[in-house]
Design a protein around this motif. Structure first.
Motif, PDB file in Angstrom:
ATOM      1  N   TRP A 154       0.794  -1.180   0.114  1.00 53.26           N
ATOM      2  CA  TRP A 154       0.056  -0.018  -0.188  1.00 53.26           C
ATOM      3  C   TRP A 154       0.980   1.207   0.068  1.00 53.26           C
ATOM      4  O   TRP A 154       1.744   1.443   0.821  1.00 53.26           O
ATOM      5  CB  TRP A 154      -0.862   0.032   1.311  1.00 53.26           C
ATOM      6  N   GLY A 155       0.967   1.930  -0.765  1.00 50.54           N
ATOM      7  CA  GLY A 155       1.653   3.304  -0.973  1.00 50.54           C
ATOM      8  C   GLY A 155       2.682   3.221  -2.028  1.00 50.54           C
ATOM      9  O   GLY A 155       3.334   4.171  -2.419  1.00 50.54           O
ATOM     10  N   SER A 156       3.000   1.880  -2.392  1.00 48.84           N
ATOM     11  CA  SER A 156       4.239   1.822  -3.335  1.00 48.84           C
ATOM     12  C   SER A 156       3.560   1.067  -4.643  1.00 48.84           C
ATOM     13  O   SER A 156       4.516   0.509  -5.480  1.00 48.84           O
ATOM     14  CB  SER A 156       5.207   0.959  -2.711  1.00 48.84           C
ATOM     15  N   GLU A 157       2.422   0.980  -4.931  1.00 44.52           N
ATOM     16  CA  GLU A 157       1.928   0.313  -6.167  1.00 44.52           C
ATOM     17  C   GLU A 157       2.376   1.032  -7.334  1.00 44.52           C
ATOM     18  O   GLU A 157       2.430  -0.083  -8.327  1.00 44.52           O
ATOM     19  CB  GLU A 157       0.426   0.650  -6.129  1.00 44.52           C
ATOM     20  N   GLN A 158       2.840   2.104  -7.506  1.00 44.31           N
ATOM     21  CA  GLN A 158       3.556   2.678  -8.566  1.00 44.31           C
ATOM     22  C   GLN A 158       5.098   1.999  -8.949  1.00 44.31           C
ATOM     23  O   GLN A 158       5.386   2.235 -10.298  1.00 44.31           O
ATOM     24  CB  GLN A 158       3.459   4.161  -8.743  1.00 44.31           C
ATOM     25  N   ILE A 159       5.632   1.396  -8.215  1.00 44.27           N
ATOM     26  CA  ILE A 159       6.935   0.903  -8.291  1.00 44.27           C
ATOM     27  C   ILE A 159       6.506  -0.650  -9.024  1.00 44.27           C
ATOM     28  O   ILE A 159       5.855  -1.448  -8.220  1.00 44.27           O
ATOM     29  CB  ILE A 159       7.406   0.840  -6.922  1.00 44.27           C
ATOM     30  N   GLY A 160       7.529  -1.061  -9.886  1.00 40.18           N
ATOM     31  CA  GLY A 160       7.503  -2.545 -10.267  1.00 40.18           C
ATOM     32  C   GLY A 160       7.812  -3.316  -9.176  1.00 40.18           C
ATOM     33  O   GLY A 160       8.430  -3.202  -8.350  1.00 40.18           O
ATOM     34  N   TRP A 161       7.249  -4.745  -9.276  1.00 39.09           N
ATOM     35  CA  TRP A 161       7.478  -5.773  -8.292  1.00 39.09           C
ATOM     36  C   TRP A 161       8.797  -6.149  -8.066  1.00 39.09           C
ATOM     37  O   TRP A 161       9.199  -6.175  -6.960  1.00 39.09           O
ATOM     38  CB  TRP A 161       6.614  -6.757  -8.556  1.00 39.09           C
ATOM     39  N   ARG A 162       9.531  -6.284  -9.174  1.00 33.78           N
ATOM     40  CA  ARG A 162      11.063  -6.459  -8.916  1.00 33.78           C
ATOM     41  C   ARG A 162      11.837  -5.770  -8.206  1.00 33.78           C
ATOM     42  O   ARG A 162      12.634  -5.677  -7.188  1.00 33.78           O
ATOM     43  CB  ARG A 162      11.781  -6.767 -10.201  1.00 33.78           C
ATOM     44  N   GLN A 163      11.415  -4.249  -8.606  1.00 36.55           N
ATOM     45  CA  GLN A 163      12.123  -3.031  -8.042  1.00 36.55           C
ATOM     46  C   GLN A 163      11.678  -2.992  -6.488  1.00 36.55           C
ATOM     47  O   GLN A 163      12.514  -2.567  -5.467  1.00 36.55           O
ATOM     48  CB  GLN A 163      11.909  -1.658  -8.412  1.00 36.55           C
ATOM     49  N   THR A 188       4.363 -11.909  13.609  1.00 37.36           N
ATOM     50  CA  THR A 188       4.536 -11.349  12.381  1.00 37.36           C
ATOM     51  C   THR A 188       4.051  -9.913  12.842  1.00 37.36           C
ATOM     52  O   THR A 188       2.879  -9.707  13.391  1.00 37.36           O
ATOM     53  CB  THR A 188       3.666 -12.053  11.258  1.00 37.36           C
ATOM     54  N   ILE A 189       4.476  -8.851  12.189  1.00 36.79           N
ATOM     55  CA  ILE A 189       4.134  -7.467  12.261  1.00 36.79           C
ATOM     56  C   ILE A 189       4.331  -6.716  11.188  1.00 36.79           C
ATOM     57  O   ILE A 189       5.220  -6.774  10.221  1.00 36.79           O
ATOM     58  CB  ILE A 189       5.053  -6.713  13.231  1.00 36.79           C
ATOM     59  N   THR A 190       3.292  -5.828  10.548  1.00 37.75           N
ATOM     60  CA  THR A 190       3.690  -5.016   9.549  1.00 37.75           C
ATOM     61  C   THR A 190       3.397  -3.561   9.887  1.00 37.75           C
ATOM     62  O   THR A 190       2.239  -3.092  10.746  1.00 37.75           O
ATOM     63  CB  THR A 190       2.117  -5.290   8.487  1.00 37.75           C
ATOM     64  N   PRO A 191       4.527  -2.725  10.042  1.00 33.40           N
ATOM     65  CA  PRO A 191       4.333  -1.612  10.090  1.00 33.40           C
ATOM     66  C   PRO A 191       3.423  -0.672   9.133  1.00 33.40           C
ATOM     67  O   PRO A 191       3.961  -0.807   7.995  1.00 33.40           O
ATOM     68  CB  PRO A 191       5.891  -0.876   9.931  1.00 33.40           C
ATOM     69  N   GLU A 192       2.334  -0.237   9.494  1.00 35.98           N
ATOM     70  CA  GLU A 192       1.282  -0.092   8.146  1.00 35.98           C
ATOM     71  C   GLU A 192       0.973   1.581   8.335  1.00 35.98           C
ATOM     72  O   GLU A 192      -0.113   1.780   8.186  1.00 35.98           O
ATOM     73  CB  GLU A 192       0.095  -0.847   8.482  1.00 35.98           C
ATOM     74  N   PHE A 193       1.947   2.513   7.989  1.00 36.86           N
ATOM     75  CA  PHE A 193       1.621   3.864   8.106  1.00 36.86           C
ATOM     76  C   PHE A 193       1.252   3.757   6.481  1.00 36.86           C
ATOM     77  O   PHE A 193       2.092   3.166   5.447  1.00 36.86           O
ATOM     78  CB  PHE A 193       2.869   4.517   8.362  1.00 36.86           C
ATOM     79  N   GLY A 194       0.342   4.634   6.276  1.00 39.82           N
ATOM     80  CA  GLY A 194      -0.137   4.665   5.022  1.00 39.82           C
ATOM     81  C   GLY A 194       0.056   6.163   4.067  1.00 39.82           C
ATOM     82  O   GLY A 194       0.517   7.111   4.747  1.00 39.82           O
ATOM     83  N   PRO A 195      -0.308   5.749   2.781  1.00 38.78           N
ATOM     84  CA  PRO A 195      -0.242   7.126   1.971  1.00 38.78           C
ATOM     85  C   PRO A 195      -1.195   8.186   1.960  1.00 38.78           C
ATOM     86  O   PRO A 195      -2.249   7.818   3.193  1.00 38.78           O
ATOM     87  CB  PRO A 195      -0.202   6.639   0.779  1.00 38.78           C
ATOM     88  N   TYR A 196      -1.465   9.105   1.382  1.00 45.09           N
ATOM     89  CA  TYR A 196      -2.505  10.085   1.533  1.00 45.09           C
ATOM     90  C   TYR A 196      -3.944   9.116   1.061  1.00 45.09           C
ATOM     91  O   TYR A 196      -3.995   8.200   0.362  1.00 45.09           O
ATOM     92  CB  TYR A 196      -2.647  10.901   0.537  1.00 45.09           C
ATOM     93  N   PRO A 197      -5.042   9.625   1.783  1.00 41.90           N
ATOM     94  CA  PRO A 197      -5.211  10.378   2.982  1.00 41.90           C
ATOM     95  C   PRO A 197      -5.035  10.068   4.262  1.00 41.90           C
ATOM     96  O   PRO A 197      -5.219  10.905   5.067  1.00 41.90           O
ATOM     97  CB  PRO A 197      -6.663  10.693   2.822  1.00 41.90           C
ATOM     98  N   TYR A 198      -4.247   8.913   4.601  1.00 50.03           N
ATOM     99  CA  TYR A 198      -4.025   8.832   5.985  1.00 50.03           C
ATOM    100  C   TYR A 198      -2.621   9.551   6.271  1.00 50.03           C
ATOM    101  O   TYR A 198      -2.864  10.078   7.121  1.00 50.03           O
ATOM    102  CB  TYR A 198      -3.386   7.321   6.001  1.00 50.03           C
ATOM    103  N   MET A 199      -1.923   9.588   5.208  1.00 52.27           N
ATOM    104  CA  MET A 199      -0.621  10.603   5.379  1.00 52.27           C
ATOM    105  C   MET A 199      -1.116  11.964   4.808  1.00 52.27           C
ATOM    106  O   MET A 199      -1.391  11.976   3.604  1.00 52.27           O
ATOM    107  CB  MET A 199       0.672  10.096   4.727  1.00 52.27           C
ATOM    108  N   GLN A 200      -1.088  12.824   5.649  1.00 52.88           N
ATOM    109  CA  GLN A 200      -1.725  14.316   5.053  1.00 52.88           C
ATOM    110  C   GLN A 200      -0.742  14.921   4.381  1.00 52.88           C
ATOM    111  O   GLN A 200       0.343  14.970   4.219  1.00 52.88           O
ATOM    112  CB  GLN A 200      -2.205  15.203   6.290  1.00 52.88           C
TER     113      GLN A 200
END
Length: 277
Positions: free
Chosen positions: A10-19, A236-248
């Motif tokens: 979440w928030g990095s969908e614009q990056i290709g999977w390999r990168q 198992t733990i996922t640090p889950e800070f998200g992009p906008y609108p969670y991140m203002q």
């Protein structure tokens, strides 16, 4: 006890999977947590790439479009969970599925039908399906989840206390019994910090957010302590800070107030040191 950290897609969908996989690996994450049904055309090679990189993965499920009509929702829930099962091969399968199930206004009988579908598909696939504590789902508030867990004691949770803080507009000081029961049912943790008026502080590293961070750390400490006391081998733990609108955004711009990626990497490192792993 082994503690593995997962990076949100979440928030990095614009990056290709390999990168993306290379970045995740470099930062020391064990894998990724991803909602692949949100963009199926760009996730066709996801499992292969993650397997090649030696990364595991957790799948997310959410369904809102059919929420108003329960019969359409229940069909969509089953269809989507089966669709998630397609994201595996002979080399790799998901650790488990985190499901944002139902709606906050569904009846107990309706939610029981939802849980039954999750249980059946989990049994058929041997892939565990756990329930995320989340706003606008059955699990939107601490007191509600407390009552459900007493009625459905087999439920396992992906704990995200940030939603409960926001909904309750408090740090749940007067709901310790609900917190304790949720911790005992916790299977996975979303390490995001909420505050009284929202599910995500601007930056957990900032001094003005110290109080919110302190409360969340205390809950997370209790969960880890519970797992260790009960002999769990792994968390198992996922640090889950998200992009906008969670991140203002900064006003009048589309520039975020902080870096989602940096915060999630910081959270992983901070918790790794805190828990001694």
């Amino acid at each position: 006890m082994q503690i593995d950290f997962y990076c949100p897609r979440w928030g990095s969908e614009q990056i290709g999977w390999r990168q993306f996989a290379a970045q995740v690996k470099q930062e020391g994450f064990a894998g990724v947590e991803v909602f692949p049904l949100g963009d199926t055309s760009n996730n066709t090679d996801m499992v292969e790439v993650l397997s090649d990189a030696g990364l595991s993965y957790i799948l997310l499920h959410a369904e809102l479009q059919e929420g108003k009509d329960f019969h359409r929702y229940i069909d969509a829930l089953e269809r989507n969970l089966y669709a998630l099962l397609e994201y595996q091969n002979q080399q790799a399968k998901p650790e488990f599925i985190v499901s944002q199930t139902g709606r906050e206004y569904y009846s107990r009988e309706q939610m029981e039908a939802c849980f039954a579908i999750c249980d059946r598909i989990s049994g058929e696939s041997s892939i565990k399906i756990i329930q995320e504590t989340h706003r606008n789902k059955w699990s939107f508030a601490a007191h509600v989840v407390h009552d459900y867990l007493r009625e459905f004691p087999s439920l396992e949770l992906a704990l995200d206390f940030s939603h409960w803080v926001c909904v309750s507009e408090s740090y749940l000081e007067d709901q310790e019994d609900a917190i304790d029961l949720a911790i005992r049912h916790g299977r996975h943790l979303h390490a995001r910090v909420g505050f009284l008026e929202g599910p995500q502080v601007t930056d957990p590293r900032a001094p003005e957010n110290e109080e919110a961070l302190k409360h969340h750390l205390a809950w997370w400490d209790r969960w880890i302590a519970h797992l260790r006391e009960t002999g769990a081998k792994r968390a198992t733990i996922t640090p889950e800070f998200g992009p906008y609108p969670y991140m203002q955004y900064k006003p009048f711009t589309k520039h975020t107030l902080a870096s989602q990626w940096e915060i999630n990497c910081w959270m992983r490192q901070m918790l790794k040191e805190r828990f001694g792993v």
